[in-house]
Design a protein around this motif. Sequence first.
Motif, PDB file in Angstrom:
ATOM      1  N   LEU A  62       0.833  -1.197   0.000  1.00 32.80           N
ATOM      2  CA  LEU A  62       0.000   0.000   0.000  1.00 32.80           C
ATOM      3  C   LEU A  62       0.869   1.249   0.000  1.00 32.80           C
ATOM      4  CD1 LEU A  62      -2.873   1.217   0.195  1.00 32.80           C
ATOM      5  CD2 LEU A  62      -2.634   1.112   2.685  1.00 32.80           C
ATOM      6  N   SER A  63       1.976   1.225   0.733  1.00 35.45           N
ATOM      7  CA  SER A  63       2.867   2.381   0.795  1.00 35.45           C
ATOM      8  C   SER A  63       3.549   2.640  -0.546  1.00 35.45           C
ATOM      9  CB  SER A  63       3.926   2.188   1.887  1.00 35.45           C
ATOM     10  OG  SER A  63       4.866   1.196   1.523  1.00 35.45           O
ATOM     11  N   LEU A  64       3.616   1.617  -1.394  1.00 36.50           N
ATOM     12  CA  LEU A  64       4.240   1.761  -2.712  1.00 36.50           C
ATOM     13  C   LEU A  64       3.234   2.176  -3.772  1.00 36.50           C
ATOM     14  CD1 LEU A  64       6.527  -1.412  -2.675  1.00 36.50           C
ATOM     15  CD2 LEU A  64       7.145   0.936  -2.075  1.00 36.50           C
ATOM     16  N   HIS A  65       2.065   1.544  -3.771  1.00 34.01           N
ATOM     17  CA  HIS A  65       1.081   1.764  -4.830  1.00 34.01           C
ATOM     18  C   HIS A  65       0.050   2.840  -4.492  1.00 34.01           C
ATOM     19  CE1 HIS A  65       2.230  -1.578  -7.512  1.00 34.01           C
ATOM     20  NE2 HIS A  65       2.571  -2.211  -6.397  1.00 34.01           N
ATOM     21  N   GLY A  66      -0.251   3.029  -3.224  1.00 35.43           N
ATOM     22  CA  GLY A  66      -1.223   4.040  -2.844  1.00 35.43           C
ATOM     23  C   GLY A  66      -2.661   3.607  -2.949  1.00 35.43           C
ATOM     24  N   VAL A  67      -2.997   2.865  -4.004  1.00 37.95           N
ATOM     25  CA  VAL A  67      -4.338   2.323  -4.208  1.00 37.95           C
ATOM     26  C   VAL A  67      -4.216   0.838  -4.503  1.00 37.95           C
ATOM     27  CG1 VAL A  67      -6.431   2.396  -5.621  1.00 37.95           C
ATOM     28  CG2 VAL A  67      -5.194   4.517  -5.124  1.00 37.95           C
ATOM     29  N   LEU A  68      -4.959   0.019  -3.736  1.00 32.20           N
ATOM     30  CA  LEU A  68      -4.949  -1.429  -3.938  1.00 32.20           C
ATOM     31  C   LEU A  68      -6.363  -1.902  -4.256  1.00 32.20           C
ATOM     32  CD1 LEU A  68      -2.664  -2.666  -1.005  1.00 32.20           C
ATOM     33  CD2 LEU A  68      -2.011  -2.256  -3.391  1.00 32.20           C
TER      34      LEU A  68
ATOM     35  N   ILE B 243      -5.803  22.002  11.209  1.00 34.76           N
ATOM     36  CA  ILE B 243      -4.697  22.478  10.368  1.00 34.76           C
ATOM     37  C   ILE B 243      -3.750  21.321  10.063  1.00 34.76           C
ATOM     38  CG2 ILE B 243      -2.712  24.039  10.260  1.00 34.76           C
ATOM     39  CD1 ILE B 243      -4.276  25.943  12.095  1.00 34.76           C
ATOM     40  N   HIS B 244      -3.369  21.202   8.775  1.00 30.41           N
ATOM     41  CA  HIS B 244      -2.416  20.182   8.333  1.00 30.41           C
ATOM     42  C   HIS B 244      -1.356  20.819   7.431  1.00 30.41           C
ATOM     43  CE1 HIS B 244      -4.976  17.028   9.889  1.00 30.41           C
ATOM     44  NE2 HIS B 244      -5.968  17.364   9.095  1.00 30.41           N
ATOM     45  N   PRO B 245      -0.202  20.186   7.315  1.00 29.66           N
ATOM     46  CA  PRO B 245       0.814  20.700   6.388  1.00 29.66           C
ATOM     47  C   PRO B 245       0.372  20.513   4.936  1.00 29.66           C
ATOM     48  CG  PRO B 245       1.484  18.570   7.280  1.00 29.66           C
ATOM     49  CD  PRO B 245       0.248  18.982   8.036  1.00 29.66           C
ATOM     50  N   LEU B 246       0.823  21.385   4.076  1.00 30.85           N
ATOM     51  CA  LEU B 246       0.523  21.270   2.647  1.00 30.85           C
ATOM     52  C   LEU B 246       1.365  20.181   1.984  1.00 30.85           C
ATOM     53  CD1 LEU B 246      -0.881  22.315   0.086  1.00 30.85           C
ATOM     54  CD2 LEU B 246       0.870  24.107  -0.045  1.00 30.85           C
ATOM     55  N   VAL B 247       2.516  19.901   2.577  1.00 31.29           N
ATOM     56  CA  VAL B 247       3.419  18.879   2.045  1.00 31.29           C
ATOM     57  C   VAL B 247       3.690  17.850   3.138  1.00 31.29           C
ATOM     58  CG1 VAL B 247       5.670  18.413   0.991  1.00 31.29           C
ATOM     59  CG2 VAL B 247       4.491  20.597   0.535  1.00 31.29           C
ATOM     60  N   ARG B 248       3.497  16.568   2.799  1.00 31.01           N
ATOM     61  CA  ARG B 248       3.735  15.502   3.766  1.00 31.01           C
ATOM     62  C   ARG B 248       4.850  14.582   3.293  1.00 31.01           C
ATOM     63  NH1 ARG B 248      -1.564  12.646   6.209  1.00 31.01           N
ATOM     64  NH2 ARG B 248       0.151  11.585   7.274  1.00 31.01           N
ATOM     65  N   THR B 249       5.492  13.909   4.238  1.00 31.19           N
ATOM     66  CA  THR B 249       6.512  12.902   3.932  1.00 31.19           C
ATOM     67  C   THR B 249       6.025  11.565   4.455  1.00 31.19           C
ATOM     68  OG1 THR B 249       8.295  14.533   4.105  1.00 31.19           O
ATOM     69  CG2 THR B 249       8.909  12.206   4.252  1.00 31.19           C
ATOM     70  N   HIS B 250       6.005  10.549   3.598  1.00 28.83           N
ATOM     71  CA  HIS B 250       5.488   9.244   4.010  1.00 28.83           C
ATOM     72  C   HIS B 250       6.481   8.555   4.940  1.00 28.83           C
ATOM     73  CE1 HIS B 250       3.757   5.214   3.790  1.00 28.83           C
ATOM     74  NE2 HIS B 250       2.669   5.797   3.316  1.00 28.83           N
ATOM     75  N   PRO B 251       6.023   8.070   6.090  1.00 28.76           N
ATOM     76  CA  PRO B 251       6.959   7.495   7.063  1.00 28.76           C
ATOM     77  C   PRO B 251       7.622   6.203   6.606  1.00 28.76           C
ATOM     78  CG  PRO B 251       4.677   7.160   7.758  1.00 28.76           C
ATOM     79  CD  PRO B 251       4.636   8.097   6.603  1.00 28.76           C
ATOM     80  N   ARG B 252       6.988   5.456   5.717  1.00 28.21           N
ATOM     81  CA  ARG B 252       7.577   4.188   5.260  1.00 28.21           C
ATOM     82  C   ARG B 252       8.552   4.382   4.101  1.00 28.21           C
ATOM     83  NH1 ARG B 252       5.459  -1.242   6.024  1.00 28.21           N
ATOM     84  NH2 ARG B 252       4.049  -1.266   7.812  1.00 28.21           N
ATOM     85  N   THR B 253       8.210   5.266   3.178  1.00 32.97           N
ATOM     86  CA  THR B 253       9.008   5.393   1.963  1.00 32.97           C
ATOM     87  C   THR B 253       9.887   6.634   1.929  1.00 32.97           C
ATOM     88  OG1 THR B 253       7.298   6.642   0.787  1.00 32.97           O
ATOM     89  CG2 THR B 253       7.164   4.223   0.694  1.00 32.97           C
ATOM     90  N   GLY B 254       9.551   7.643   2.760  1.00 35.84           N
ATOM     91  CA  GLY B 254      10.303   8.880   2.744  1.00 35.84           C
ATOM     92  C   GLY B 254       9.959   9.798   1.585  1.00 35.84           C
ATOM     93  N   ARG B 255       8.976   9.405   0.754  1.00 34.19           N
ATOM     94  CA  ARG B 255       8.601  10.228  -0.398  1.00 34.19           C
ATOM     95  C   ARG B 255       7.690  11.380   0.034  1.00 34.19           C
ATOM     96  NH1 ARG B 255       6.765   7.163  -5.746  1.00 34.19           N
ATOM     97  NH2 ARG B 255       6.874   9.344  -6.426  1.00 34.19           N
ATOM     98  N   LYS B 256       7.895  12.527  -0.568  1.00 37.97           N
ATOM     99  CA  LYS B 256       7.066  13.693  -0.283  1.00 37.97           C
ATOM    100  C   LYS B 256       5.864  13.717  -1.219  1.00 37.97           C
ATOM    101  CE  LYS B 256      10.722  16.601   1.627  1.00 37.97           C
ATOM    102  NZ  LYS B 256      11.484  17.857   1.485  1.00 37.97           N
ATOM    103  N   SER B 257       4.795  14.359  -0.734  1.00 40.17           N
ATOM    104  CA  SER B 257       3.586  14.489  -1.543  1.00 40.17           C
ATOM    105  C   SER B 257       2.829  15.737  -1.135  1.00 40.17           C
ATOM    106  CB  SER B 257       2.685  13.260  -1.361  1.00 40.17           C
ATOM    107  OG  SER B 257       2.211  13.184  -0.026  1.00 40.17           O
ATOM    108  N   LEU B 258       2.002  16.215  -2.046  1.00 37.14           N
ATOM    109  CA  LEU B 258       1.050  17.262  -1.703  1.00 37.14           C
ATOM    110  C   LEU B 258      -0.045  16.659  -0.841  1.00 37.14           C
ATOM    111  CD1 LEU B 258       0.767  18.949  -5.213  1.00 37.14           C
ATOM    112  CD2 LEU B 258       1.838  19.944  -3.171  1.00 37.14           C
TER     113      LEU B 258
END
Length: 291
Positions: A38-44, A198-213
């Motif tokens: 799930l952390s790799l594909h995002g949608v399963l 309130i949430h950040p506009l940019v997040r970092t995934h804890p498993r992969t380290g990838r950033k996202s909007l």
Amino acid sequence: MGMFTVNQIGSSFAGEIQDLNLKGGVTDQEYEEIERVLSLHGVLVFRNDGPINDDDQEALIKRFGPPVNSVLKIKKPEEGAVETRPHFLDIATVDADNNPLAKDSFEHLYHLANQLWHTDGTQIQPPIRVTILSARVLPPNPPDTLYADMRAAWDALPESEKARLEGLSVEHNIFVSRAKVGLTDFPEEAIKMRPPVIHPLVRTHPRTGRKSLYLASHASHIIGWDKAKGEALLEELTNFATQPQFVYAHKWKTGDLVMWDDSFTMHRATPYDEPHPRKMRWSGAQELFPV
């Protein structure tokens, strides 16, 4: 090698799970492998031999975090109702007696807002991390659900734009998205349950380290910015992030169960106005900590 097969769907980011039957629950090892992919594909996408039952869906969503109640479950006093599974939400075109929902009904308007690009649960703190949607009854030509990969959108931004966006915070409110479709008649109890967060506009995934909007139709404005300027940026980013190259269109079959990671995906329903009923069952699991 994993204990089941994951096939990427089309040229997009989503994955279809093979060789895993969700009925009867999943083992600890299967759960961990689902988390990984799930952390790799995002949608399963899980394709089952008929719809999953309530017990199995409830057990599955609880694996991923505390299940969430929707404000739609907060009934007006005169309606009364005993809710046995408060964290399930039926996204349907008919009521409990299979009568079509009136176009001006609370439920129809509430679900109409699902046609806006959104991320589940950004209106709460902690937000929703994982969503499950199962197809219980589908029409002959079911409408697609669209998913956008917010990591790919982030990667495609110019470096100067990334530098401008990092560190920005956004206010989210469920009543912002519902007002966009003309729904403002919420019970007072529901309004108290869902204050702005309130949430950040940019997040970092804890498993992969990838950033996202991290965007949603619930997003109201950017903290510290002129309101109109912030609204314009959020609209601009949403339009950018939902370009075709970032989007997977799921074509539903009866029995499908789709799971997605809300921390780096956005999604929307597509219009549906046929006489045949459609019944979907939604459940979401919260993050364990505030974001």
